[in-house]
Every structure is written in structure tokens, then in C-alpha cells.
Scaffold this motif. Sequence first.
Motif, PDB file in Angstrom:
ATOM      1  N   GLN A 298       0.812  -1.211   0.000  1.00 17.27           N
ATOM      2  CA  GLN A 298       0.000   0.000   0.000  1.00 17.27           C
ATOM      3  C   GLN A 298       0.851   1.269   0.000  1.00 17.27           C
ATOM      4  N   SER A 299       1.976   1.219   0.696  1.00 19.17           N
ATOM      5  CA  SER A 299       2.816   2.420   0.804  1.00 19.17           C
ATOM      6  C   SER A 299       3.892   2.494  -0.267  1.00 19.17           C
ATOM      7  N   TRP A 300       4.069   1.401  -1.022  1.00 17.55           N
ATOM      8  CA  TRP A 300       5.151   1.335  -2.013  1.00 17.55           C
ATOM      9  C   TRP A 300       5.034   2.441  -3.049  1.00 17.55           C
ATOM     10  N   ASN A 301       6.158   3.054  -3.368  1.00 21.31           N
ATOM     11  CA  ASN A 301       6.223   4.084  -4.413  1.00 21.31           C
ATOM     12  C   ASN A 301       5.160   5.173  -4.197  1.00 21.31           C
ATOM     13  N   ASP A 302       5.156   5.681  -2.972  1.00 22.49           N
ATOM     14  CA  ASP A 302       4.261   6.794  -2.614  1.00 22.49           C
ATOM     15  C   ASP A 302       2.775   6.450  -2.793  1.00 22.49           C
ATOM     16  N   GLY A 303       2.418   5.186  -2.516  1.00 23.82           N
ATOM     17  CA  GLY A 303       1.013   4.786  -2.518  1.00 23.82           C
ATOM     18  C   GLY A 303       0.389   4.616  -3.888  1.00 23.82           C
ATOM     19  N   ILE A 304       1.219   4.338  -4.900  1.00 27.98           N
ATOM     20  CA  ILE A 304       0.685   4.251  -6.265  1.00 27.98           C
ATOM     21  C   ILE A 304      -0.277   3.081  -6.437  1.00 27.98           C
ATOM     22  N   VAL A 305      -0.059   1.984  -5.688  1.00 27.58           N
ATOM     23  CA  VAL A 305      -0.957   0.821  -5.776  1.00 27.58           C
ATOM     24  C   VAL A 305      -2.367   1.219  -5.367  1.00 27.58           C
TER      25      VAL A 305
ATOM     26  N   CYS B 222       4.031  -8.267  -4.414  1.00 27.68           N
ATOM     27  CA  CYS B 222       2.902  -9.185  -4.239  1.00 27.68           C
ATOM     28  C   CYS B 222       3.119 -10.450  -5.073  1.00 27.68           C
ATOM     29  N   THR B 223       2.973 -11.597  -4.425  1.00 32.49           N
ATOM     30  CA  THR B 223       3.083 -12.886  -5.124  1.00 32.49           C
ATOM     31  C   THR B 223       1.816 -13.722  -4.961  1.00 32.49           C
ATOM     32  N   ASP B 224       0.796 -13.172  -4.328  1.00 33.23           N
ATOM     33  CA  ASP B 224      -0.456 -13.894  -4.087  1.00 33.23           C
ATOM     34  C   ASP B 224      -1.234 -13.997  -5.405  1.00 33.23           C
ATOM     35  N   GLU B 225      -1.355 -15.213  -5.936  1.00 27.78           N
ATOM     36  CA  GLU B 225      -2.016 -15.403  -7.234  1.00 27.78           C
ATOM     37  C   GLU B 225      -3.473 -14.996  -7.201  1.00 27.78           C
ATOM     38  N   GLN B 226      -4.136 -15.190  -6.056  1.00 29.76           N
ATOM     39  CA  GLN B 226      -5.551 -14.817  -5.966  1.00 29.76           C
ATOM     40  C   GLN B 226      -5.732 -13.319  -6.140  1.00 29.76           C
ATOM     41  N   ILE B 227      -4.861 -12.535  -5.502  1.00 28.96           N
ATOM     42  CA  ILE B 227      -4.941 -11.084  -5.641  1.00 28.96           C
ATOM     43  C   ILE B 227      -4.599 -10.660  -7.059  1.00 28.96           C
ATOM     44  N   LEU B 228      -3.518 -11.211  -7.592  1.00 32.31           N
ATOM     45  CA  LEU B 228      -3.081 -10.811  -8.935  1.00 32.31           C
ATOM     46  C   LEU B 228      -4.091 -11.226  -9.993  1.00 32.31           C
TER      47      LEU B 228
ATOM     48  N   LEU C 191      -6.774  -2.399 -14.534  1.00 31.84           N
ATOM     49  CA  LEU C 191      -6.544  -3.560 -13.673  1.00 31.84           C
ATOM     50  C   LEU C 191      -5.269  -4.297 -14.074  1.00 31.84           C
ATOM     51  N   LEU C 192      -4.974  -4.325 -15.360  1.00 29.66           N
ATOM     52  CA  LEU C 192      -3.728  -4.953 -15.808  1.00 29.66           C
ATOM     53  C   LEU C 192      -2.525  -4.175 -15.278  1.00 29.66           C
TER      54      LEU C 192
ATOM     55  N   LEU D   5       1.380  -4.199  -8.502  1.00 23.64           N
ATOM     56  CA  LEU D   5       1.406  -5.029  -7.293  1.00 23.64           C
ATOM     57  C   LEU D   5       2.604  -5.978  -7.314  1.00 23.64           C
ATOM     58  N   GLU D   6       2.861  -6.568  -8.467  1.00 20.12           N
ATOM     59  CA  GLU D   6       4.018  -7.468  -8.587  1.00 20.12           C
ATOM     60  C   GLU D   6       5.326  -6.725  -8.316  1.00 20.12           C
ATOM     61  N   GLU D   7       5.422  -5.527  -8.861  1.00 23.30           N
ATOM     62  CA  GLU D   7       6.625  -4.724  -8.623  1.00 23.30           C
ATOM     63  C   GLU D   7       6.770  -4.375  -7.145  1.00 23.30           C
ATOM     64  N   ALA D   8       5.612  -4.222  -6.466  1.00 18.19           N
ATOM     65  CA  ALA D   8       5.647  -3.883  -5.034  1.00 18.19           C
ATOM     66  C   ALA D   8       5.967  -5.100  -4.168  1.00 18.19           C
TER      67      ALA D   8
END
Length: 209
Positions: free
Chosen positions: A161-168, A203-209, A191-192, A198-201
Motif C-alpha cells: 500500500q505504501s510502495w512508491n508513494d502509494g501508487i498501488v 505481491c506474489t499472491d495469485e488470488q490477488i493478482l 486492472l492490468l 502489485l508485482e513490482e511492489a
Amino acid sequence: MTEDEWLTSSDAQRMLHVLVHLRPSDRKVRLFNAAICRRFWDYLPEASQSILLESELLADRQQPLDPNDFERCWRELCWRANGVVAPFDRQYPTKQFPSTDVRIRRNAAAAVCYAVISQELFGAVSYFWELEPAEKKRHSIIIRDILGNPFHLVTVSSTWQSWNDGIVVRFAQTAYENRTFPAGTLDNTRLLILADTLEEAGCTDEQIL
């Protein structure tokens, strides 16, 4: 019900019975009810449409109100929703409607009355299941979309959530506010981009991605 059954079920009634015991958030319940009422949008009286739109804004707390006013606003929406149905019931007290169109308009408006009630999972759906039994299957998809998977709760890391100034968060909020979803013919570019971000931040959770 098992997780595999949940992920493939077309029995919305059974799924809602599972959720009753888990008490999902008021926000998710109200947005679910708004979504199923929107499927009959063209049948809803204009006043019911306005109530539904206000309900969505309140559920997301997008209305500029003092927090103490929220309960009062929900009560007012409930009174107004019932006020839309009252003329139908006065004119047709035995519910012998002159046409299918009038019957659908009345019951869709009645469903909105339940859509603005806290933790009410069965009130609105019952009207639509009676009008069109095939709605159960369609509602099961909406349940999974809005209320998620109770067997696999998603946790969003504060780091993402906080990664790269909250861009996610900004990407997610923009996609949400613009109703940019992957279903149907809507553009899902946002969404893409969100998934890539998210991956760059991390995230590896397949359900979220």
C-alpha cells in the motif's frame, strides 16, 4: 460447503447461508445488494434508483457527512425506499398486478427497501429469485466478486500500500471509481496495470493478482 464448492457453486442461497455465520462487513453486504438491484435498473422507479446510488456512496463513505450522521442517513434511505413501494401496495392491495411489468417494478422497488438495511443478505435477493429463478446463478458470481472467498481471506500488505508513494492504492481507487472491471466488454487496462504494479511492489499472491 467446501472451498472447491464455493468457487464453483451456482447456488446463491446456499452461499449466503455460509456468509450469515461469518457476518461480512456492512459495506460489502450493502454493495452486494446494490449490485443485484442494479440488474433490474430499468425497472426501478426513478426514486429507487436515486436511493440505490446514495446507498452506494454511503457504503463507501463518499458522502461528505459527519460520522454520527451515517445511521440517520441509512434510516432516511429506508423510509424513502418504503415510500416508493407504498403507492403500489395501496393501488394493488391483493398484489394482483395488471401486467408483468408493474409486478417487476413493484418488487424491484421493494428489494431496494432491503438493500439499505444493515446485514440483510436475504431480503432483496428473495424478490429477484421469485421474479426470475435464474438470478440465483447470476447472484452466485456477484457474491464471489464482492464478498470474496471466506475460505481464503485476502490480506493486503501495508508494504504494498505504501510502495512508491502509494501508487498501488491510487491505481486501485481509480479502477474502482470508474467501474473498471474485467468482466464483459469494459476496458480492463487499469486492472492490468494494477496487477503489474502489485508485482513490482512485491505481491506474489495469485488470488490477488
